[in-house]
Design a protein around this motif. Structure first.
Motif, PDB file in Angstrom:
ATOM      1  N   LEU A   1     -11.655   6.766   6.574  1.00  0.00           N
ATOM      2  CA  LEU A   1     -12.582   6.640   7.699  1.00  0.00           C
ATOM      3  C   LEU A   1     -13.865   7.415   7.449  1.00  0.00           C
ATOM      4  CD1 LEU A   1     -10.125   6.942  10.736  1.00  0.00           C
ATOM      5  CD2 LEU A   1     -11.340   4.906   9.961  1.00  0.00           C
ATOM      6  N   HIS A   2     -13.720   8.596   6.857  1.00  0.00           N
ATOM      7  CA  HIS A   2     -14.915   9.391   6.574  1.00  0.00           C
ATOM      8  C   HIS A   2     -15.812   8.701   5.544  1.00  0.00           C
ATOM      9  CE1 HIS A   2     -17.459  12.904   6.059  1.00  0.00           C
ATOM     10  NE2 HIS A   2     -17.231  12.851   4.732  1.00  0.00           N
ATOM     11  N   HIS A   3     -15.164   8.091   4.543  1.00  0.00           N
ATOM     12  CA  HIS A   3     -15.947   7.367   3.530  1.00  0.00           C
ATOM     13  C   HIS A   3     -16.689   6.179   4.157  1.00  0.00           C
ATOM     14  CE1 HIS A   3     -17.123   5.802  -0.344  1.00  0.00           C
ATOM     15  NE2 HIS A   3     -16.489   4.641  -0.105  1.00  0.00           N
ATOM     16  N   ALA A   4     -16.014   5.482   5.057  1.00  0.00           N
ATOM     17  CA  ALA A   4     -16.679   4.352   5.718  1.00  0.00           C
ATOM     18  C   ALA A   4     -17.822   4.819   6.603  1.00  0.00           C
ATOM     19  CB  ALA A   4     -15.655   3.568   6.541  1.00  0.00           C
ATOM     20  N   GLU A   5     -17.637   5.961   7.285  1.00  0.00           N
ATOM     21  CA  GLU A   5     -18.709   6.483   8.129  1.00  0.00           C
ATOM     22  C   GLU A   5     -19.907   6.912   7.295  1.00  0.00           C
ATOM     23  OE1 GLU A   5     -16.995   9.580  10.389  1.00  0.00           O
ATOM     24  OE2 GLU A   5     -15.866   8.253  11.734  1.00  0.00           O
ATOM     25  N   VAL A   6     -19.642   7.519   6.135  1.00  0.00           N
ATOM     26  CA  VAL A   6     -20.744   7.932   5.251  1.00  0.00           C
ATOM     27  C   VAL A   6     -21.519   6.719   4.767  1.00  0.00           C
ATOM     28  CG1 VAL A   6     -21.278   8.982   3.017  1.00  0.00           C
ATOM     29  CG2 VAL A   6     -19.641  10.081   4.548  1.00  0.00           C
ATOM     30  N   LEU A   7     -20.804   5.659   4.377  1.00  0.00           N
ATOM     31  CA  LEU A   7     -21.484   4.448   3.927  1.00  0.00           C
ATOM     32  C   LEU A   7     -22.313   3.831   5.058  1.00  0.00           C
ATOM     33  CD1 LEU A   7     -18.658   2.748   1.801  1.00  0.00           C
ATOM     34  CD2 LEU A   7     -20.689   3.954   0.956  1.00  0.00           C
TER      35      LEU A   7
ATOM     36  N   GLY B   1       5.935   6.460   8.506  1.00  0.00           N
ATOM     37  CA  GLY B   1       5.121   7.661   8.638  1.00  0.00           C
ATOM     38  C   GLY B   1       3.833   7.553   7.857  1.00  0.00           C
ATOM     39  N   LEU B   2       2.721   7.640   8.524  1.00  0.00           N
ATOM     40  CA  LEU B   2       1.417   7.469   7.883  1.00  0.00           C
ATOM     41  C   LEU B   2       0.894   8.801   7.386  1.00  0.00           C
ATOM     42  CD1 LEU B   2      -0.288   5.057  10.432  1.00  0.00           C
ATOM     43  CD2 LEU B   2       0.822   4.471   8.278  1.00  0.00           C
ATOM     44  N   ARG B   3       0.142   8.723   6.313  1.00  0.00           N
ATOM     45  CA  ARG B   3      -0.551   9.904   5.793  1.00  0.00           C
ATOM     46  C   ARG B   3      -1.914   9.994   6.479  1.00  0.00           C
ATOM     47  NH1 ARG B   3       0.681   9.472  -0.759  1.00  0.00           N
ATOM     48  NH2 ARG B   3       2.959   9.886  -0.621  1.00  0.00           N
ATOM     49  N   THR B   4      -1.957  10.879   7.431  1.00  0.00           N
ATOM     50  CA  THR B   4      -3.181  11.000   8.230  1.00  0.00           C
ATOM     51  C   THR B   4      -4.346  11.504   7.404  1.00  0.00           C
ATOM     52  OG1 THR B   4      -2.462  13.213   8.904  1.00  0.00           O
ATOM     53  CG2 THR B   4      -1.872  11.358  10.344  1.00  0.00           C
ATOM     54  N   GLN B   5      -4.055  12.337   6.428  1.00  0.00           N
ATOM     55  CA  GLN B   5      -5.150  12.865   5.612  1.00  0.00           C
ATOM     56  C   GLN B   5      -5.829  11.745   4.845  1.00  0.00           C
ATOM     57  OE1 GLN B   5      -6.339  15.894   5.659  1.00  0.00           O
ATOM     58  NE2 GLN B   5      -7.923  15.429   4.138  1.00  0.00           N
ATOM     59  N   ARG B   6      -5.020  10.809   4.303  1.00  0.00           N
ATOM     60  CA  ARG B   6      -5.590   9.671   3.564  1.00  0.00           C
ATOM     61  C   ARG B   6      -6.406   8.757   4.479  1.00  0.00           C
ATOM     62  NH1 ARG B   6      -8.139   7.754  -0.605  1.00  0.00           N
ATOM     63  NH2 ARG B   6      -7.640   5.574  -1.086  1.00  0.00           N
TER      64      ARG B   6
ATOM     65  N   LEU C   1       0.861  -1.181   0.000  1.00  0.00           N
ATOM     66  CA  LEU C   1       0.000   0.000   0.000  1.00  0.00           C
ATOM     67  C   LEU C   1       0.894   1.226   0.000  1.00  0.00           C
ATOM     68  CD1 LEU C   1      -2.664  -1.127   2.646  1.00  0.00           C
ATOM     69  CD2 LEU C   1      -2.782  -1.285   0.160  1.00  0.00           C
ATOM     70  N   ARG C   2       0.864   1.985  -1.119  1.00  0.00           N
ATOM     71  CA  ARG C   2       1.764   3.114  -1.281  1.00  0.00           C
ATOM     72  C   ARG C   2       1.122   4.437  -0.894  1.00  0.00           C
ATOM     73  NH1 ARG C   2       6.045   1.283  -4.262  1.00  0.00           N
ATOM     74  NH2 ARG C   2       5.745  -0.692  -5.359  1.00  0.00           N
ATOM     75  N   ASP C   3      -0.191   4.495  -0.851  1.00  0.00           N
ATOM     76  CA  ASP C   3      -0.836   5.776  -0.606  1.00  0.00           C
ATOM     77  C   ASP C   3      -1.092   6.051   0.876  1.00  0.00           C
ATOM     78  OD1 ASP C   3      -2.581   3.719  -0.401  1.00  0.00           O
ATOM     79  OD2 ASP C   3      -4.290   4.785  -1.304  1.00  0.00           O
ATOM     80  N   LEU C   4      -0.655   5.149   1.770  1.00  0.00           N
ATOM     81  CA  LEU C   4      -0.894   5.351   3.204  1.00  0.00           C
ATOM     82  C   LEU C   4       0.348   5.795   3.949  1.00  0.00           C
ATOM     83  CD1 LEU C   4      -3.173   2.305   4.066  1.00  0.00           C
ATOM     84  CD2 LEU C   4      -3.845   4.665   3.594  1.00  0.00           C
ATOM     85  N   SER C   5       1.516   5.687   3.328  1.00  0.00           N
ATOM     86  CA  SER C   5       2.753   6.026   4.011  1.00  0.00           C
ATOM     87  C   SER C   5       3.535   7.003   3.159  1.00  0.00           C
ATOM     88  CB  SER C   5       3.586   4.768   4.270  1.00  0.00           C
ATOM     89  OG  SER C   5       4.839   5.102   4.824  1.00  0.00           O
ATOM     90  N   ALA C   6       4.141   7.945   3.825  1.00  0.00           N
ATOM     91  CA  ALA C   6       4.967   8.929   3.127  1.00  0.00           C
ATOM     92  C   ALA C   6       6.392   8.453   2.977  1.00  0.00           C
ATOM     93  CB  ALA C   6       4.934  10.265   3.876  1.00  0.00           C
TER      94      ALA C   6
ATOM     95  N   THR D   1     -13.445  -2.511   1.920  1.00  0.00           N
ATOM     96  CA  THR D   1     -12.855  -1.190   2.088  1.00  0.00           C
ATOM     97  C   THR D   1     -11.341  -1.271   1.989  1.00  0.00           C
ATOM     98  OG1 THR D   1     -12.673   0.693   3.566  1.00  0.00           O
ATOM     99  CG2 THR D   1     -12.804  -1.476   4.575  1.00  0.00           C
ATOM    100  N   ASP D   2     -10.703  -0.106   1.816  1.00  0.00           N
ATOM    101  CA  ASP D   2      -9.244  -0.030   1.731  1.00  0.00           C
ATOM    102  C   ASP D   2      -8.595   0.224   3.088  1.00  0.00           C
ATOM    103  OD1 ASP D   2      -9.257  -0.430  -0.990  1.00  0.00           O
ATOM    104  OD2 ASP D   2      -9.398   1.705  -1.462  1.00  0.00           O
ATOM    105  N   LEU D   3      -9.360   0.196   4.188  1.00  0.00           N
ATOM    106  CA  LEU D   3      -8.789   0.399   5.515  1.00  0.00           C
ATOM    107  C   LEU D   3      -7.833  -0.734   5.868  1.00  0.00           C
ATOM    108  CD1 LEU D   3     -11.866   1.676   7.558  1.00  0.00           C
ATOM    109  CD2 LEU D   3      -9.812   2.973   6.994  1.00  0.00           C
ATOM    110  N   LEU D   4      -6.752  -0.362   6.559  1.00  0.00           N
ATOM    111  CA  LEU D   4      -5.702  -1.303   6.913  1.00  0.00           C
ATOM    112  C   LEU D   4      -5.687  -1.479   8.431  1.00  0.00           C
ATOM    113  CD1 LEU D   4      -3.185  -3.019   6.184  1.00  0.00           C
ATOM    114  CD2 LEU D   4      -1.839  -0.911   6.436  1.00  0.00           C
ATOM    115  N   LEU D   5      -5.615  -2.722   8.860  1.00  0.00           N
ATOM    116  CA  LEU D   5      -5.518  -3.033  10.289  1.00  0.00           C
ATOM    117  C   LEU D   5      -4.055  -3.061  10.678  1.00  0.00           C
ATOM    118  CD1 LEU D   5      -8.157  -5.902  10.542  1.00  0.00           C
ATOM    119  CD2 LEU D   5      -8.460  -3.470  11.007  1.00  0.00           C
TER     120      LEU D   5
END
Length: 863
Positions: A817-823, A807-812, A756-761, A858-862
């Motif tokens: 999380l917001h998308h999951a909450e909306v669903l 280092g995680l990308r908190t914005q991503r 997963l490349r879009d979660l870490s800087a 979902t794309d959420l990572l544990l």
């Protein structure tokens, strides 16, 4: 009388004489008609009624009572208080003396000092006869015998008639400090046949006139003078005639000449009595010493004619108390009660010849009497005896007080009429032998019964101790597990696994429970393995109690390091409700050990010792609670036919509305225990769900090393570790697994490593993606829930890798999380509107189905 049994009845219990008496011999019992008067050395005199069977009144005196005597003519009771004096109580009006406590059931009378008729602190003993009171006291180095006469018909005060003094012998028996000291013994002897002279009561006896004249002189016999016999603590036996002719009364010889010493016993005299047998008056005079020496005085033929013969013999000692009546002497040594026949008689049937040998010979016998042979009556620990009385049935009744203060009535064997006893015939002897054998048999049966009862109690205590040890071991282990020691191996454990079997033409899930005993204790007969199966989808309430099932498996014995395996059918595949909780416990029935009454008093506040049986007579110890879910019930194989259904993919172009409604219906039937015949599979799909887990979390949790299977294959093996059908695949690389769900639909599990490349800087995050594909939406949801339940404990334990977290990308992450909450909110809103009947179109159902699939993929990572 040998070999005969006495009947002993307990009348009442009083204070122990040994606790209150300062001097030996202070306990005394007097029987008068239906009343019993007794003292035990304290300041109280109790009156017990044999008719009412209770204590009627208790008199309280100013000092300790040491002697009682009765005046049967005037109906008075005389009481001697130590170092005080003699008190008189009218027996006809018991409750008029002193004050009575009306609040007590037993009348309590406090005797006033005005009731004292003779105040003399030196008096040690006294006797009352006719209108004369005779006292014996100690003044310095002399014994004082005083005679008092009543004034105004017995009313106080008394007038002293005479006082006689006898020097005290310088012997050990004369000392009042020794433990063997006894107060002087007094009695009054009358010539037999003197009308109006002899009187009844304690200490009054009649003697055959010939022996009376030989002992006390012809003059005393002619005037029928009563003679006072005094046994002193120094061992001397003295006599004092009360009336003599004036011409024979001593004038110049001194006062002590009136008191004549008959014999010296050599030990303190504790009892004086007489025996009178039959109308011929063939009797004897008897004196007992505390040390067991007995003096028997009988008439004999001497060289100059008839004389009084004095014979000393030895009995069991010490003599605590004695009484004499008729032809028998009864005395207690503290350890046993003995009976001694003083006059001859025909032996009674059943009595030994030696026990009834003639102790006192005929008055013409020129030889000494035979040895006295006492017979034990098998009653012990008696401190005082009362004068025997004959009951209407012919039996002799004794009243006694024990050393512990218990008032007893002892009924001796019946006598035959006129002293004649029946001969023992052969038939009677045979009957008695049969009775004895029957008695021996009864005793043997009782002994066997008692031994069996004792053995049962010992076995019960042994089993109870074993149960207690097992309970303590399991409870302490459970408490340790609650404090963080859950990694320790349980001493007694139960493991559960599920497997499929073909029963009655149906594929049925079978639960296998293995009970292992790793402790040092043997689980013996009485233990029961209890298994309770509860669906997790149905909360255990009174309405859904029918969905929970409890199975009990009693076993005889489970030795240490041994195991026991039991199986039970869970449900056919079409009726299966997953997941289920399996609660394993050990129960033990206490009913056979403690009984129903004791079990009712057992504490029930401890939740670990709760009752599990219907009758509430057993305790239960929890062993383990395990969950059987969809992963445990997968059938790992290629798609094969199951029943009338085929494990194949359904039509991918099926109507989404029908798929969603059928899935909702199937899920509802799966969660409702009342829908036993509802199918679990759907003909729509395939449906896909995925879970992404950090590789570092899995590597640390699974304790993987560099060499070995890949992380994806190890993850699938870990998820299926509790499935017995996956045992054959342990050594194989298993990135993809095809199986059949309990409902019969095809299921595919896929594990692969991704980046997963879009979660870490800093750098890509490696993870393992677990995909689930199923033709049934209900089974897809069940498997997805099972996988999340397996991974959730890893996250709770806070497992982390050795390397630093990138280092995680908190914005991503916030966007995901917001998308999951909306669903989630969208799904909840649609469900609320559908429940109100506002939206029920096919587009709404299609949208809801699509939203469900997005949430489960979902794309959420544990992490």
């Amino acid at each position: 009388m040998a070999g005969r049994r006495c009947v002993v009845d307990c009348l009442a219990a009083f204070q122990s004489p040994a606790l209150v008496a300062e001097q030996a011999g202070s306990s005394q019992v007097i029987c008068r008609e239906s009343d019993i008067y007794l003292c035990n050395g304290s300041e109280f005199v109790s009156v017990y009624s044999k008719l009412e069977k209770c204590v009627k009144v208790i008199y309280s005196f100013p000092g300790n009572v040491c002697h009682l005597a009765e005046d049967t003519e005037k109906d008075n009771l005389y009481v001697l208080c130590a170092k005080d004096g003699v008190y008189c109580i009218p027996l006809q009006n018991r409750m008029s003396t002193g004050s009575q406590s009306h609040g007590d059931l037993v009348g309590s009378c406090s005797v006033s000092p005005d009731s004292c008729v003779l105040r003399d602190p030196t008096v040690l003993s006294f006797i009352f006869l006719e209108s004369i009171l005779v006292t014996v006291g100690q003044a310095g180095k002399t014994w004082t015998l005083s005679l008092f006469e009543t004034v105004d018909k017995g009313q106080s005060p008394y007038r002293k008639l005479e006082e006689l003094q006898v020097p005290i012998l310088a012997t050990r028996g004369a000392s009042s400090a020794g433990k063997d000291w006894r107060p002087p013994a007094l009695c009054c002897i009358y010539p037999h046949g003197a009308k109006g002279k002899a009187r009844s009561g304690t200490g009054h006896f009649s003697l055959e006139p010939g022996l009376f004249s030989l002992l006390f002189g012809v003059d005393a016999s002619m005037v029928a003078s009563p003679v006072v016999l005094c046994g002193l603590p120094d061992g001397r036996l003295c006599c004092l005639p009360l009336r003599l002719p004036v011409s024979l009364a001593p004038a110049d010889k001194g006062e002590e000449s009136k008191v004549r010493v008959l014999h010296h016993l050599g030990q303190p005299v504790c009892f004086i009595g007489a025996s009178l047998a039959g109308e011929k008056g063939n009797g004897c005079l008897l004196a007992l010493g505390w040390g067991g020496k007995a003096l028997v005085v009988t008439p004999r033929l001497g060289s100059e004619g008839r004389v009084a013969g004095f014979t000393e013999q030895h009995l069991s000692s010490p003599v605590a108390s004695a009484c004499c009546s008729g032809t028998h002497l009864y005395y207690s040594t503290g350890s046993q009660l003995l009976a001694l026949q003083l006059s001859p008689g025909t032996p009674e049937a059943g009595d030994s010849k030696d026990s009834w040998e003639r102790a006192v010979p005929d008055q013409t016998s020129p030889v000494p009497p035979h040895s006295l042979s006492p017979v034990s009556l098998n009653v012990c620990s008696l401190a005082a005896l009362a004068l025997p009385a004959d009951s209407p049935t012919g039996a002799v009744e004794l009243v006694a007080m024990t050393q512990k203060g218990t008032l007893l009535q002892i009924t001796l064997p019946e006598r035959s009429d006129g002293g004649q006893r029946a001969r023992l015939t052969s038939s009677l002897a045979g009957q008695r032998i049969r009775d004895l054998l029957a008695g021996i048999g009864n005793v043997s049966d009782r002994v066997s019964s008692l031994k069996s009862c004792i053995q049962q109690k010992n076995d019960a205590l042994k089993h109870l101790n074993q149960v207690f040890n097992v309970c303590c071991m399991l409870l302490s282990n459970q408490e340790g597990g609650e404090k963080g020691a859950s990694q320790c191996k349980q001493p007694i454990s139960c493991h559960v696994s599920a497997r499929w079997s073909r029963l009655l033409l149906q594929d049925t899930l079978i639960l296998t429970c293995c009970l292992e005993n790793s402790s040092d204790y043997v689980l013996e007969q009485g233990w029961t393995l209890c298994i309770q199966v509860t669906p997790q989808s149905c909360p255990l309430t009174p309405e859904t109690a029918g969905s929970a099932r409890t199975y009990a498996f009693p076993f005889d014995k489970l030795l240490p390091s041994k195991s026991m395996e039991v199986t039970l059918p869970l449900a056919p595949g079409s009726d299966l409700v997953l997941p289920v909780s399996v609660h394993c416990s050990l129960a033990y029935s206490l009913k056979s050990i403690l009984g129903v009454e004791v079990i009712g008093h057992l504490p029930s506040h401890n939740p670990l010792l709760s009752s599990q049986a219907n009758d509430g007579h057993c305790i239960s110890l929890a062993l383990s609670t395990q969950t059987v879910d969809w992963l445990d019930c997968l059938r790992i194989c290629e798609p094969v036919a199951m029943g009338n259904r085929a494990c194949s993919w359904s039509n991918p172009l099926a109507d989404p509305v029908q798929v969603l409604l059928s899935s909702r219906k199937a899920m509802g039937q799966n969660r409702d225990p009342k829908n036993k015949g509802a199918g679990l599979g759907l003909d729509g799909g395939p449906f896909v769900a995925s879970v992404k887990v950090s590789s570092e979390v899995l590597t640390t949790a699974l304790k993987l090393r560099g060499s070995g299977p890949s992380l994806a294959s190890s993850t699938l093996h870990w998820l299926l570790s509790s499935n017995p059908e996956a045992d054959s695949l342990r050594s194989q690389a298993l990135p993809v697994l095809t199986a059949a769900a309990p409902g019969g639909s095809k299921v595919r599990l896929l594990a692969k490593e991704i980046c997963l490349r879009d979660l870490s800087a800093d750098r890509p995050i490696t993870a393992v993606e677990i995909q689930i594909e199923s033709a049934s939406l209900a089974e897809l949801c069940g498997l997805h829930h099972s996988i999340l339940c397996r991974i959730q404990p890893l996250l709770k334990e806070g497992v982390s890798g050795d390397g630093a977290l990138p280092g995680l990308r908190t914005q991503r992450l916030r966007e995901l999380l917001h998308h999951a909450e909306v669903l989630s909110k969208e799904v909840q809103g649609v469900r609320d509107r559908m429940s109100l009947g506002l939206e029920a179109s096919s587009s709404t159902a299609e949208k809801l189905l699509h939203t469900y699939q997005q949430l489960r993929n979902t794309d959420l990572l544990l992490l």
